[in-house]
Design an enzyme around this catalytic site. Structure first.
Site, PDB file in Angstrom:
ATOM      1  N   GLU A 169       0.841  -1.198   0.000  1.00 59.62           N
ATOM      2  CA  GLU A 169       0.000   0.000   0.000  1.00 59.62           C
ATOM      3  C   GLU A 169       0.879   1.253   0.000  1.00 59.62           C
ATOM      4  O   GLU A 169       1.830   1.338   0.760  1.00 59.62           O
ATOM      5  CB  GLU A 169      -0.909  -0.029   1.235  1.00 59.62           C
ATOM      6  N   ALA A 229      12.007   4.611   1.124  1.00 51.70           N
ATOM      7  CA  ALA A 229      13.392   5.055   1.347  1.00 51.70           C
ATOM      8  C   ALA A 229      13.700   6.282   0.479  1.00 51.70           C
ATOM      9  O   ALA A 229      14.304   7.257   0.939  1.00 51.70           O
ATOM     10  CB  ALA A 229      14.360   3.914   1.030  1.00 51.70           C
ATOM     11  N   CYS A 280       6.260   4.760   9.398  1.00 50.24           N
ATOM     12  CA  CYS A 280       6.895   3.878   8.409  1.00 50.24           C
ATOM     13  C   CYS A 280       8.289   4.248   7.921  1.00 50.24           C
ATOM     14  O   CYS A 280       9.113   3.352   7.727  1.00 50.24           O
ATOM     15  CB  CYS A 280       5.961   3.712   7.223  1.00 50.24           C
TER      16      CYS A 280
HETATM   17  P1  NAD Z   1      -1.822  -0.250  12.676  1.00 55.69           P
HETATM   18  O1  NAD Z   1      -1.007  -0.528  13.870  1.00 55.69           O
HETATM   19  O2  NAD Z   1      -2.607   1.016  12.581  1.00 55.69           O
HETATM   20  O3  NAD Z   1      -2.857  -1.460  12.452  1.00 55.69           O
HETATM   21  C1  NAD Z   1      -2.514  -2.806  12.474  1.00 55.69           C
HETATM   22  C2  NAD Z   1      -3.638  -3.591  13.165  1.00 55.69           C
HETATM   23  O4  NAD Z   1      -3.387  -4.990  13.058  1.00 55.69           O
HETATM   24  C3  NAD Z   1      -3.755  -3.296  14.667  1.00 55.69           C
HETATM   25  O5  NAD Z   1      -5.031  -2.775  14.951  1.00 55.69           O
HETATM   26  C4  NAD Z   1      -3.533  -4.672  15.332  1.00 55.69           C
HETATM   27  O6  NAD Z   1      -4.339  -4.879  16.475  1.00 55.69           O
HETATM   28  C5  NAD Z   1      -3.929  -5.609  14.210  1.00 55.69           C
HETATM   29  N1  NAD Z   1      -3.387  -6.976  14.349  1.00 55.69           N
HETATM   30  C6  NAD Z   1      -2.114  -7.347  14.636  1.00 55.69           C
HETATM   31  N2  NAD Z   1      -2.002  -8.700  14.632  1.00 55.69           N
HETATM   32  C7  NAD Z   1      -3.238  -9.182  14.345  1.00 55.69           C
HETATM   33  C8  NAD Z   1      -3.747 -10.508  14.192  1.00 55.69           C
HETATM   34  N3  NAD Z   1      -2.970 -11.590  14.319  1.00 55.69           N
HETATM   35  N4  NAD Z   1      -5.077 -10.672  13.910  1.00 55.69           N
HETATM   36  C9  NAD Z   1      -5.880  -9.571  13.767  1.00 55.69           C
HETATM   37  N5  NAD Z   1      -5.440  -8.294  13.892  1.00 55.69           N
HETATM   38  C10 NAD Z   1      -4.129  -8.100  14.171  1.00 55.69           C
HETATM   39  O7  NAD Z   1      -0.839  -0.367  11.433  1.00 55.69           O
HETATM   40  P2  NAD Z   1      -0.975   0.395  10.020  1.00 55.69           P
HETATM   41  O8  NAD Z   1      -0.478   1.782  10.142  1.00 55.69           O
HETATM   42  O9  NAD Z   1      -2.343   0.135   9.480  1.00 55.69           O
HETATM   43  O10 NAD Z   1       0.113  -0.404   9.148  1.00 55.69           O
HETATM   44  C11 NAD Z   1      -0.112  -1.724   8.744  1.00 55.69           C
HETATM   45  C12 NAD Z   1       0.946  -2.105   7.712  1.00 55.69           C
HETATM   46  O11 NAD Z   1       0.795  -1.272   6.550  1.00 55.69           O
HETATM   47  C13 NAD Z   1       2.381  -1.910   8.179  1.00 55.69           C
HETATM   48  O12 NAD Z   1       3.175  -2.929   7.617  1.00 55.69           O
HETATM   49  C14 NAD Z   1       2.776  -0.562   7.582  1.00 55.69           C
HETATM   50  O13 NAD Z   1       4.174  -0.488   7.353  1.00 55.69           O
HETATM   51  C15 NAD Z   1       2.031  -0.580   6.268  1.00 55.69           C
HETATM   52  N6  NAD Z   1       1.671   0.755   5.746  1.00 55.69           N
HETATM   53  C16 NAD Z   1       1.226   1.731   6.588  1.00 55.69           C
HETATM   54  C17 NAD Z   1       0.839   2.972   6.070  1.00 55.69           C
HETATM   55  C18 NAD Z   1       0.354   4.088   6.963  1.00 55.69           C
HETATM   56  O14 NAD Z   1       0.177   5.190   6.471  1.00 55.69           O
HETATM   57  N7  NAD Z   1       0.123   3.874   8.242  1.00 55.69           N
HETATM   58  C19 NAD Z   1       0.866   3.183   4.682  1.00 55.69           C
HETATM   59  C20 NAD Z   1       1.307   2.144   3.849  1.00 55.69           C
HETATM   60  C21 NAD Z   1       1.699   0.927   4.393  1.00 55.69           C
HETATM   61  C1  UGA Z   2       4.494   7.755   3.692  1.00 61.98           C
HETATM   62  C2  UGA Z   2       4.524   7.687   2.166  1.00 61.98           C
HETATM   63  O1  UGA Z   2       4.318   9.003   1.634  1.00 61.98           O
HETATM   64  C3  UGA Z   2       3.436   6.744   1.647  1.00 61.98           C
HETATM   65  O2  UGA Z   2       3.555   6.609   0.231  1.00 61.98           O
HETATM   66  C4  UGA Z   2       3.614   5.376   2.303  1.00 61.98           C
HETATM   67  O3  UGA Z   2       2.581   4.512   1.875  1.00 61.98           O
HETATM   68  C5  UGA Z   2       3.564   5.538   3.807  1.00 61.98           C
HETATM   69  O4  UGA Z   2       4.609   6.447   4.237  1.00 61.98           O
HETATM   70  C6  UGA Z   2       3.821   4.256   4.560  1.00 61.98           C
HETATM   71  O5  UGA Z   2       4.338   3.307   4.031  1.00 61.98           O
HETATM   72  O6  UGA Z   2       3.465   4.310   5.740  1.00 61.98           O
HETATM   73  P1  UGA Z   2       3.053   9.051   5.507  1.00 61.98           P
HETATM   74  O7  UGA Z   2       4.155   8.658   6.424  1.00 61.98           O
HETATM   75  O8  UGA Z   2       1.668   8.778   5.907  1.00 61.98           O
HETATM   76  O9  UGA Z   2       3.256   8.338   4.084  1.00 61.98           O
HETATM   77  O10 UGA Z   2       3.129  10.619   5.204  1.00 61.98           O
HETATM   78  P2  UGA Z   2       4.090  11.513   4.289  1.00 61.98           P
HETATM   79  O11 UGA Z   2       3.255  12.504   3.586  1.00 61.98           O
HETATM   80  O12 UGA Z   2       5.005  10.710   3.476  1.00 61.98           O
HETATM   81  O13 UGA Z   2       4.935  12.313   5.385  1.00 61.98           O
HETATM   82  C7  UGA Z   2       5.919  11.663   6.173  1.00 61.98           C
HETATM   83  C8  UGA Z   2       6.690  12.691   6.966  1.00 61.98           C
HETATM   84  O14 UGA Z   2       7.509  13.480   6.109  1.00 61.98           O
HETATM   85  C9  UGA Z   2       5.805  13.689   7.719  1.00 61.98           C
HETATM   86  O15 UGA Z   2       6.355  13.929   8.976  1.00 61.98           O
HETATM   87  C10 UGA Z   2       5.835  14.917   6.843  1.00 61.98           C
HETATM   88  O16 UGA Z   2       5.581  16.118   7.541  1.00 61.98           O
HETATM   89  C11 UGA Z   2       7.252  14.861   6.333  1.00 61.98           C
HETATM   90  N1  UGA Z   2       7.445  15.597   5.058  1.00 61.98           N
HETATM   91  C12 UGA Z   2       6.800  15.212   3.930  1.00 61.98           C
HETATM   92  C13 UGA Z   2       8.336  16.672   5.021  1.00 61.98           C
HETATM   93  O17 UGA Z   2       8.959  17.031   6.050  1.00 61.98           O
HETATM   94  N2  UGA Z   2       8.533  17.321   3.830  1.00 61.98           N
HETATM   95  C14 UGA Z   2       7.876  16.960   2.696  1.00 61.98           C
HETATM   96  O18 UGA Z   2       8.113  17.608   1.651  1.00 61.98           O
HETATM   97  C15 UGA Z   2       6.999  15.884   2.746  1.00 61.98           C
END
Ligand code: NAD
Ligand code: UGA
Length: 471
Positions: A169, A229, A280
Site C-alpha cells: 500500500e 526510502a 513507516c
Molecule cells: P496499525 O497498527 O494502525 O494497524 C494494524 C492492526 O493490526 C492493529 O489494529 C492490530 O491490532 C492488528 N493486528 C495485529 N495482529 C493481528 C492478528 N494476528 N489478527 C488480527 N489483527 C491483528 O498499522 P498500520 O499503520 O495500518 O500499518 C499496517 C501495515 O501497513 C504496516 O506494515 C505498515 O508499514 C504498512 N503501511 C502503513 C501505512 C500508513 O500510512 N500507516 C501506509 C502504507 C503501508
Molecule cells: C508515507 C509515504 O508518503 C506513503 O507513500 C507510504 O505509503 C507511507 O509512508 C507508509 O508506508 O506508511 P506518511 O508517512 O503517511 O506516508 O506521510 P508523508 O506525507 O510521506 O509524510 C511523512 C513525513 O515526512 C511527515 O512527517 C511529513 O511532515 C514529512 N514531510 C513530507 C516533510 O517534512 N517534507 C515533505 O516535503 C513531505
C-alpha cells in the site's frame, strides 16, 4: 484456478486496513468486505454510531463508512468465521521494528504477520488467495508460504490451497482516501497469473488498467521499501540544505522551488521541516539497512543509515536553536507547541518530530502548552511518558497541558513553536497572539506557516527553518 471473489477478509483494522477496505468496498458493491482485528475496542470504535469516534481521523473516511458500513463493509472481532468465509484475505497488520533480540532496532518484527498466517492456515477453507498488504521485508512471502504449507500437510487441514500475492500500500496519512481512490499505481506481485488477474479485476473497478503494474513477488515486496526510502531520502536531503540556507542567508523555499522546477527532480517532497515522522519511514529504512547488511552490502547500508541520522540531527538542531535563542535558559518559561501530529490531517503521532523536540524542551525545564486539533491528551501523555529514564510519567504530566485552541496555548507563553503543518495555523491572528504572549515573544516556525515579515512588523522575534532569524 480463476476464482470468483464474493467475500474478502482483511486482517488488521488500522490506518491501512480500515481506509483501504472502505475504498475497495465502495468500488466493489457485489463483494462483502469484513475487516477483523484482535483489538476488540478498536473494532467497537469502527462500529460506533458517532462517526467522530472512528479510531482514526482521515479526511473523507467517515463519509465512506457512513455510506457502506452494514451494506458490504463490516468490522468484526470474529476472526475465525470471517477467515473461514473469505475467498481472498488481505494481511494488513503492523510490522514494527524489533526491539530486542537479533536485529533489534533494525529488523522487522514479523510476529503479527506470522500470527495472521497461522489464523489463515487454521480457519480458511478451500482455495484462498492471501494478499500481503503490510510492508514486509523482501522474501516474507516465503515465510507465509511455509506456514500455510505446514498446515496444509496436517491431516485435519487437508484440502486447502493457497496463493500468495504481494500488493503493498502506498497511501499517505491525511490523504489516504484520495490516494486510494486515485492511486499513482497499484502494484501486484505474484507467481500465479490467475490470482494476479483476480486481484487486478477488483482494482479495475475504479483504477485504470495502465496504472496497475504486475511483477514477481520479490520485486513487489522490495519496491515498497525502496519507495519509502527514496521519499525519506528527499526529505533528509532538503533538510540538510535548510541548515546551509540558514548559514548562507539563502532561502530554503526559493531553493526548493528552483530545484523542483527541474522536471527530472520534480517539486514534491521538497518541503524542509522538523524531520520526517510517521510509523513507516524510519521503520522501513531500518529494515532496508538490515537487509543490506544481511546480504553483506555494508556500504549500501551505510548510505541509507545517513538518511535516518540526518533526520535525528535535524530535530536535535531545532531544539538547540530554540534553547540558544531563549538565552540558553528555559526554566520558568512557557512554550506553546502548535501541532503534535507527525503531519497535518491525521491524529497519528507515531515517530512525530514533536515528541523528541518536546522532550528536549522539557529536559531544559520549561512548561509546554500544547495544541493540536486532532491529537488527544491521552495520546500526548503516552508519547511524552515514554521517557521514563529521565522523569517518571507523574512528574512528566505536571510539565505540560493540552489546550483546546491555539490562543489558549499561546496565552502567557514566551515562545511558540510550529511543529505540524495544520492549515488553521496559517490563518492564526498574529496580533491577537502577540498581545496575549509574554514579552519578548518568539516564534520558531519549522513548517513555513507564519509570514515572517508580518510577524516581525508586529513585534515578534521570529526564526524560520531554512531561513534563519528575522528581527
Ligand atoms: P496499525 O497498527 O494502525 O494497524 C494494524 C492492526 O493490526 C492493529 O489494529 C492490530 O491490532 C492488528 N493486528 C495485529 N495482529 C493481528 C492478528 N494476528 N489478527 C488480527 N489483527 C491483528 O498499522 P498500520 O499503520 O495500518 O500499518 C499496517 C501495515 O501497513 C504496516 O506494515 C505498515 O508499514 C504498512 N503501511 C502503513 C501505512 C500508513 O500510512 N500507516 C501506509 C502504507 C503501508
Ligand atoms: C508515507 C509515504 O508518503 C506513503 O507513500 C507510504 O505509503 C507511507 O509512508 C507508509 O508506508 O506508511 P506518511 O508517512 O503517511 O506516508 O506521510 P508523508 O506525507 O510521506 O509524510 C511523512 C513525513 O515526512 C511527515 O512527517 C511529513 O511532515 C514529512 N514531510 C513530507 C516533510 O517534512 N517534507 C515533505 O516535503 C513531505
Amino acid at each position: 484456478m480463476y476464482k470468483e471473489i464474493k467475500k474478502i477478509c482483511c486482517i488488521g483494522a488500522g490506518y491501512v486496513g480500515g481506509p483501504t477496505m472502505a475504498v475497495m468496498a465502495a468500488n466493489n458493491p457485489d463483494i462483502k468486505f469484513t475487516v477483523v482485528d484482535i483489538n476488540k475496542q478498536k473494532i467497537n470504535l469502527w462500529n460506533s454510531k458517532d462517526l467522530d469516534e472512528l479510531p482514526i481521523y482521515e479526511p473523507g473516511l467517515s463519509e465512506l463508512i457512513k455510506k457502506n458500513r452494514g451494506k458490504n463493509l463490516f468490522f468484526s472481532s470474529d476472526i475465525e468465521s470471517s477467515i473461514e468465509n473469505a475467498d481472498m484475505i488481505f494481511i494488513s497488520v503492523n510490522t514494527p521494528t524489533k526491539t530486542k533480540g537479533f536485529g533489534a532496532g533494525f529488523a522487522s518484527d514479523l510476529k503479527y504477520v506470522e500470527s495472521s498466517a497461522k489464523e489463515v492456515a487454521k480457519y480458511s477453507k478451500g482455495h484462498t488467495i492471501v494478499v500481503e498488504k503490510s510492508t514486509l521485508p523482501v522474501k516474507t512471502a516465503l515465510t507465509i508460504k511455509s506456514i500455510l504449507t505446514a498446515y496444509q500437510e496436517k491431516g485435519e487441514h487437508k484440502g486447502k490451497s493457497f496463493d500468495i500475492l504481494s500488493n503493498p500500500e502506498f497511501l499517505a496519512e491525511g490523504t489516504a482516501i484520495i490516494n486510494l481512490q486515485n492511486p499513482d499505481r497499484v502494484l501486484i506481485g505474484g507467481d500465479n497469473k490467475n490470482s494476479i488477474e483476480t486481484l487486478k479485476g477488483i482494482y479495475m473497478n475504479w483504477v485504470d488498467e495502465c496504472k496497475i503494474l504486475t511483477t514477481d513477488l520479490w520485486s513487489s515486496e522490495l519496491s515498497k521499501l525502496i519507495s519509502n526510502a527514496f521519499l525519506a531520502q528527499r526529505i533528509s536531503s532538503i533538510n540538510s540544505i535548510s541548515a546551509l540556507c540558514e548559514a548562507t542567508e539563502a532561502n530554503i523555499s526559493n531553493v526548493s522551488k528552483a530545484v523542483g522546477m527541474d522536471k527530472r527532480i520534480g517539486s514534491e517532497f521538497l518541503n524542509a521541516g522538523p524531520g520526517f515522522g510517521g510509523s513507516c519511514f524510519k521503520k522501513d529504512i531500518s529494515n532496508l539497512i538490515y537487509i543490506c547488511k544481511h546480504y553483506g552490502l555494508e556500504d549500501v547500508a551505510r548510505y541509507w543509515e545517513n538518511v535516518i541520522l540526518l533526520n535525528k540531527w535535524q530535530q536535535r538542531r531545532i531544539s538547540k536553536i530554540i534553547v540558544d535563542k531563549l538565552f540558553g535558559n528555559l526554566s520558568d518559561k512557557r512554550i506553546a507547541i502548535f501541532g503534535f501530529a507527525f503531519k497535518s490531517d491525521t491524529n497519528d503521532t507515531r515517530e512525530s518530530p514533536a515528541i523528541n523536540i518536546c522532550r528536549d524542551l522539557l529536559d531544559e525545564g520549561c512548561f509546554l502548552s500544547i495544541y493540536d486539533p486532532k491529537v488527544s491528551s491521552s495520546q500526548i501523555k503516552r508519547e511524552l511518558s515514554l521517557h521514563e529514564n529521565v522523569r517518571n510519567s507523574d512528574q512528566n504530566n505536571l510539565l505540560w497541558e493540552k489546550n483546546s485552541n491555539l490562543y489558549e496555548a499561546a496565552k502567557n507563553s514566551d515562545a511558540l513553536v510550529v511543529l505540524t503543518d495544520w492549515v488553521e495555523f496559517k490563518s492564526a491572528d498574529l496580533k491577537k497572539i502577540f498581545n496575549i504572549m509574554n514579552y519578548p515573544s518568539w516564534i520558531f516556525d519549522t513548517r513555513d506557516i507564519i509570514n515572517p515579515e508580518e510577524a516581525s512588523s508586529i513585534g515578534f522575534n521570529i526564526w524560520k527553518l531554512g531561513n534563519g532569524f528575522y528581527s
